[in-house]
Motif scaffolding. Structure first.
Motif, PDB file in Angstrom:
ATOM      1  N   ARG A 108       0.855  -1.176   0.000  1.00  0.00           N
ATOM      2  CA  ARG A 108       0.000   0.000   0.000  1.00  0.00           C
ATOM      3  C   ARG A 108       0.886   1.219   0.000  1.00  0.00           C
ATOM      4  N   ALA A 109       0.461   2.244  -0.684  1.00  0.00           N
ATOM      5  CA  ALA A 109       1.238   3.480  -0.666  1.00  0.00           C
ATOM      6  C   ALA A 109       1.205   4.073   0.725  1.00  0.00           C
ATOM      7  N   ALA A 110       2.366   4.586   1.187  1.00  0.00           N
ATOM      8  CA  ALA A 110       2.435   5.186   2.515  1.00  0.00           C
ATOM      9  C   ALA A 110       1.668   6.495   2.534  1.00  0.00           C
ATOM     10  N   GLY A 111       1.152   6.829   3.725  1.00  0.00           N
ATOM     11  CA  GLY A 111       0.570   8.158   3.916  1.00  0.00           C
ATOM     12  C   GLY A 111      -0.936   8.112   3.988  1.00  0.00           C
ATOM     13  N   GLY A 112      -1.553   9.269   3.702  1.00  0.00           N
ATOM     14  CA  GLY A 112      -3.002   9.358   3.787  1.00  0.00           C
ATOM     15  C   GLY A 112      -3.437   9.998   5.067  1.00  0.00           C
ATOM     16  N   ALA A 113      -4.538  10.711   5.022  1.00  0.00           N
ATOM     17  CA  ALA A 113      -5.047  11.392   6.208  1.00  0.00           C
ATOM     18  C   ALA A 113      -5.863  10.427   7.042  1.00  0.00           C
ATOM     19  N   ALA A 114      -6.029  10.786   8.318  1.00  0.00           N
ATOM     20  CA  ALA A 114      -6.826   9.954   9.208  1.00  0.00           C
ATOM     21  C   ALA A 114      -8.283  10.007   8.791  1.00  0.00           C
ATOM     22  N   GLY A 115      -8.960   8.865   8.970  1.00  0.00           N
ATOM     23  CA  GLY A 115     -10.400   8.823   8.743  1.00  0.00           C
ATOM     24  C   GLY A 115     -10.796   9.074   7.306  1.00  0.00           C
ATOM     25  N   THR A 116     -10.052   8.514   6.340  1.00  0.00           N
ATOM     26  CA  THR A 116     -10.334   8.811   4.941  1.00  0.00           C
ATOM     27  C   THR A 116     -11.329   7.834   4.317  1.00  0.00           C
ATOM     28  N   GLY A 117     -11.927   6.965   5.123  1.00  0.00           N
ATOM     29  CA  GLY A 117     -12.946   6.110   4.530  1.00  0.00           C
ATOM     30  C   GLY A 117     -12.820   4.674   4.966  1.00  0.00           C
ATOM     31  N   SER A 118     -13.427   3.780   4.172  1.00  0.00           N
ATOM     32  CA  SER A 118     -13.554   2.391   4.566  1.00  0.00           C
ATOM     33  C   SER A 118     -12.263   1.611   4.447  1.00  0.00           C
ATOM     34  N   ALA A 119     -11.184   2.218   3.915  1.00  0.00           N
ATOM     35  CA  ALA A 119      -9.931   1.493   3.759  1.00  0.00           C
ATOM     36  C   ALA A 119      -9.288   1.178   5.093  1.00  0.00           C
ATOM     37  N   ALA A 120      -9.631   1.904   6.146  1.00  0.00           N
ATOM     38  CA  ALA A 120      -9.010   1.690   7.444  1.00  0.00           C
ATOM     39  C   ALA A 120      -9.419   0.345   8.025  1.00  0.00           C
ATOM     40  N   GLU A 121      -8.445  -0.330   8.652  1.00  0.00           N
ATOM     41  CA  GLU A 121      -8.697  -1.583   9.332  1.00  0.00           C
ATOM     42  C   GLU A 121      -8.864  -1.332  10.826  1.00  0.00           C
ATOM     43  N   ALA A 122      -9.497  -2.290  11.498  1.00  0.00           N
ATOM     44  CA  ALA A 122      -9.586  -2.207  12.954  1.00  0.00           C
ATOM     45  C   ALA A 122      -8.188  -2.394  13.529  1.00  0.00           C
ATOM     46  N   GLY A 123      -7.741  -1.438  14.296  1.00  0.00           N
ATOM     47  CA  GLY A 123      -6.412  -1.497  14.868  1.00  0.00           C
ATOM     48  C   GLY A 123      -6.432  -1.972  16.307  1.00  0.00           C
ATOM     49  N   PRO A 124      -5.267  -2.272  16.861  1.00  0.00           N
ATOM     50  CA  PRO A 124      -5.193  -2.731  18.247  1.00  0.00           C
ATOM     51  C   PRO A 124      -5.536  -1.615  19.225  1.00  0.00           C
ATOM     52  N   ALA A 125      -6.096  -1.984  20.351  1.00  0.00           N
ATOM     53  CA  ALA A 125      -6.468  -1.012  21.381  1.00  0.00           C
ATOM     54  C   ALA A 125      -5.205  -0.430  22.023  1.00  0.00           C
ATOM     55  N   LEU A 126      -5.255   0.878  22.295  1.00  0.00           N
ATOM     56  CA  LEU A 126      -4.159   1.584  22.970  1.00  0.00           C
ATOM     57  C   LEU A 126      -4.644   2.001  24.349  1.00  0.00           C
ATOM     58  N   THR A 127      -3.821   1.775  25.357  1.00  0.00           N
ATOM     59  CA  THR A 127      -4.209   2.094  26.725  1.00  0.00           C
ATOM     60  C   THR A 127      -3.117   2.884  27.422  1.00  0.00           C
ATOM     61  N   VAL A 128      -3.543   3.770  28.316  1.00  0.00           N
ATOM     62  CA  VAL A 128      -2.640   4.567  29.146  1.00  0.00           C
ATOM     63  C   VAL A 128      -3.180   4.537  30.562  1.00  0.00           C
ATOM     64  N   ASP A 129      -2.294   4.326  31.528  1.00  0.00           N
ATOM     65  CA  ASP A 129      -2.715   4.328  32.935  1.00  0.00           C
ATOM     66  C   ASP A 129      -1.866   5.343  33.689  1.00  0.00           C
ATOM     67  N   LEU A 130      -2.436   6.507  33.960  1.00  0.00           N
ATOM     68  CA  LEU A 130      -1.704   7.574  34.621  1.00  0.00           C
ATOM     69  C   LEU A 130      -1.530   7.336  36.118  1.00  0.00           C
ATOM     70  N   SER A 131      -2.216   6.347  36.654  1.00  0.00           N
ATOM     71  CA  SER A 131      -2.081   6.050  38.084  1.00  0.00           C
ATOM     72  C   SER A 131      -0.982   5.027  38.357  1.00  0.00           C
ATOM     73  N   ALA A 132      -0.431   4.417  37.321  1.00  0.00           N
ATOM     74  CA  ALA A 132       0.619   3.409  37.491  1.00  0.00           C
ATOM     75  C   ALA A 132       1.957   4.087  37.800  1.00  0.00           C
ATOM     76  N   PRO A 133       2.915   3.338  38.340  1.00  0.00           N
ATOM     77  CA  PRO A 133       4.235   3.918  38.627  1.00  0.00           C
ATOM     78  C   PRO A 133       4.874   4.506  37.366  1.00  0.00           C
ATOM     79  N   THR A 134       5.631   5.561  37.561  1.00  0.00           N
ATOM     80  CA  THR A 134       6.290   6.257  36.455  1.00  0.00           C
ATOM     81  C   THR A 134       7.803   6.258  36.681  1.00  0.00           C
ATOM     82  N   HIS A 135       8.543   6.665  35.658  1.00  0.00           N
ATOM     83  CA  HIS A 135       9.977   6.884  35.821  1.00  0.00           C
ATOM     84  C   HIS A 135      10.420   7.985  34.873  1.00  0.00           C
ATOM     85  N   PRO A 136      11.490   8.706  35.221  1.00  0.00           N
ATOM     86  CA  PRO A 136      11.963   9.781  34.343  1.00  0.00           C
ATOM     87  C   PRO A 136      12.504   9.229  33.030  1.00  0.00           C
TER      88      PRO A 136
END
Length: 668
Positions: A26-54
């Motif tokens: 597939r050609a690289a690039g393209g804007a977000a939300g450009t139509g039905s070509a998008a596939e279901a992607g993996p879920a992304l999660t963030v937990d701000l209450s978990a331990p952190t490090h610099p």
């Protein structure tokens, strides 16, 4: 002439991986939300209450970066390293290029040689770093040799040692040290090019640098590499060091030179042993040389003579023993280089190779962290380099930091190389590396430079990825990688998302533990425009019910990440602090009152408080303080004052007023 690398030669001798699965075409690039070509992607999660490090700012470093790019990126650290720096005479401004270029002494391009050592190559290197606000890493020699003069000289003269397989086309008397029949020339005289040096040389050089720039604590050179890849001196510098460096030699030379560094500048930081790669973690140069000939890999003799302890573990233990005996830490960073061995390099950085090689390049970033990933090269086992090095340090010399002063995953002139580089930068921060400098960096405008810009200056106005790593994850890190960090200066949450596939991916995003705002700014680099980072439409975040057991609301969103793209999501803190409570008066005089209150709560952090007062007929006066208390002076006797307090957070959001408090000052 920039130093050349040895990894091309090493990689050529490695066992290469079998063919990798190609990415969807597939050609690289393209804007977000450009139509039905998008596939279901993996879920992304963030937990701000978990331990952190610099996240150390020094993980975003480079070797020999051009000034324009260093300035644009506000580059934090830059290294002067490579094979040529092993033999450098600062008084003559001359390097020996070793096996990279016919073992030749080559003088620096100094405008005024009579002024040396002032104005040398390394002086000019540090000068540039001072102009761009970059800290310098300078390589110091452990090898014990330096060029003897500025005049051209070479380690294997054809006239002196006979015909050779290859010679310098511009200096035909300089050969590569290999006879026409393929055998190596041995027994040559190191004094053909070099003179002996020791710790006094390092002491004098550092005195020169301190005289020009001050010491490490005063803005001078902060970092010193303890040579460059000494475990392959027997290959790269065999004209002066034909025998592989042993366990004991590396210990003794490090003791001598690193101790000299600390004596000359106690605040300077040292990095060693600066091995070339995978073998360096376990084998001395002596074992690498001998076992390459004899096949003794199952029982390396130098290792056996040292209790069977792998070299890196033993080296760290010896550095710890030195500190125990002398009361001085002479090693600050455990440093090892990393170049993937699975055949991802090519001659042209703008050519990422075929689909199989591009997919392999993106998988190879897993060698930096993934304990489940078996390296697809002659290594043939999990590498997990950063956790491995940190584990080695924890067992053998706690408190030592971890550095990778050379690495490169190839093709930085291409979008595929930029994706790999963005992934690497995220990994370095998430895994807690302390310093890393890319070898052979891109120039301004190349895709690899934009990978750095996404972390260091995504908006062209100094917008940076956060400096405190937060727990972030992807249901499929191999397809859609995510890295999260809070920015300490303003409390913004920053997420870096790398789509490594050839398809647009639409993924749900969940942020637990208190999202700092209601929308995310979106910055993107992709094949849609390889010459710029684009500012996309903001991404709205939805606040939902509190996660069971959590004390802060959950934010969710859905976003489409274009094929082969790097996306920065910046969630600014728009949530003001709560009102302070419990405002009360303490000691009160005719002209002052001591106030205190309970600290206000905020989703990120409270920066300070505005304490306001008003009396009949007078304008409101406000004082700003950082603690939950203040003594307000310049009051008038016998007057009634109304006080209230508001909290301000890191982003500048001002919270509501506290309940008012009335205080009447006593008359005289």
């Amino acid at each position: 002439m920039a130093p050349h690398r040895t990894w091309l030669t090493l990689a050529a001798t490695a066992l290469l991986a079998t063919a990798a699965t190609a990415l969807p075409a597939r050609a690289a690039g393209g804007a977000a939300g450009t139509g039905s070509a998008a596939e279901a992607g993996p879920a992304l999660t963030v937990d701000l209450s978990a331990p952190t490090h610099p996240i150390s700012p020094y993980v975003y470093g480079m070797n020999f970066t051009e000034e324009a790019l260093a300035k644009e990126l506000r580059l934090p650290v830059r290294r002067w390293g490579g094979n040529a720096t092993t033999r450098y005479n600062f008084r003559l401004d001359t390097t020996n290029r070793a096996s990279d270029w016919f073992f030749e002494n080559i003088a620096g391009e100094n405008a005024n040689p009579d002024a040396l050592p002032d104005g040398s190559e390394t002086d000019r290197f540090v000068d540039q770093d001072r102009r761009t606000g970059t800290d310098s890493v300078i390589t110091l020699p452990l090898i014990g040799w330096a060029p003897k003069e500025r005049a051209k000289a070479c380690g294997f003269s054809v006239e002196k040692y006979g015909p050779q397989q290859s010679t310098d086309q511009w200096a035909p008397d300089c050969g590569n040290g290999v006879r026409p029949d393929g055998t190596l020339i041995t027994g040559n005289d190191p004094h053909d090019t070099s003179v002996e040096i020791g710790s006094e040389y390092v002491t004098d050089w550092m005195a020169h640098l301190r005289g020009r720039y001050g010491d490490a604590a005063g803005g001078g050179v902060k970092f010193y590499n303890l040579d460059n890849e000494p475990d392959i001196w027997h290959s790269t510098h065999r004209d002066v060091h034909p025998a592989g460096a042993s366990y004991d030699e590396m210990r003794d030379r490090t003791y001598e030179i690193a101790a000299a560094v600390k004596a000359a500048d106690p605040k300077a930081r040292t990095l060693g042993p600066v091995g070339w790669g995978w073998s360096s973690l376990t084998l001395s140069g002596s074992d690498q040389q001998r076992c390459a000939i004899e096949g003794c890999w199952s029982n390396p003799p130098d290792q056996a003579a040292h209790g069977g302890v792998p070299f890196g573990e033993w080296y760290l233990g010896q550095m710890r023993a030195y500190e125990a005996s002398h009361g001085v830490r002479i090693l600050d960073y455990y440093d090892n280089h990393w170049y993937p061995q699975a055949g991802v390099f090519g001659g042209d950085p703008a050519d990422p190779g075929d689909a199989a090689k591009q997919a392999l390049r993106l998988r190879q970033t897993r060698t930096l962290w993934d304990r489940t990933y078996t390296d697809e090269s002659w290594i043939g086992q999990p590498v997990y380099l950063i956790p491995r090095m940190k584990d080695m340090v924890a067992r053998n010399y706690p408190g030592t930091k971890v550095a990778i002063t050379e690495y490169n995953f190839g093709a930085l002139g291409s979008l595929n190389g930029a994706l790999a580089q963005a992934d690497v930068l995220g990994i370095l921060g998430r895994e807690g590396a302390d310093l890393a400098t890319l070898w052979d960096p891109p120039t301004s405008g190349q895709p690899g430079a934009y990978a750095f810009q996404m972390y260091l200056n995504y908006d062209g106005k100094g917008g940076r990825f956060g400096d405190t790593s937060v727990l972030s994850g992807s249901a499929d890190q191999g397809r859609l990688a995510v890295y999260g960090a809070k920015r300490n200066a303003d409390g913004a949450l920053t997420l870096m998302v790398v789509n490594k596939t050839g398809s647009d991916l639409t993924s749900p995003i969940t942020i637990d533990g208190g999202a700092p705002g209601g929308t995310a700014q979106v910055y993107r680099y992709s094949g849609a425009d390889l010459a710029a980072i684009g500012r996309e439409a903001d991404l709205p975040l939805r606040t939902t019910a509190v996660k069971p057991g959590a004390s802060a609301p959950r934010a969710t969103a859905s976003a489409t990440f274009p094929a082969n793209s790097i996306t920065a999501l910046v969630v600014a803190d728009t949530v003001p602090p709560c009102a302070p409570s419990g405002l009360r008066a303490g000691a009160t005089t005719a002209h002052s009152v001591a106030l205190s209150w309970s600290p206000a709560k905020d989703n990120v952090a409270v920066k300070g408080y505005l304490v306001s007062r008003q009396s009949a007929g007078e304008p409101v006066k406000t004082t700003e303080v950082t603690a939950a208390k203040a003594t307000i002076s310049e009051l008038s006797p016998g007057r009634r004052y109304t006080f209230w307090v508001q909290a301000r957070d890191l982003a500048g959001n001002l919270g509501p007023k506290s309940a008012p408090l009335q205080v009447t000052t006593p008359r005289r």
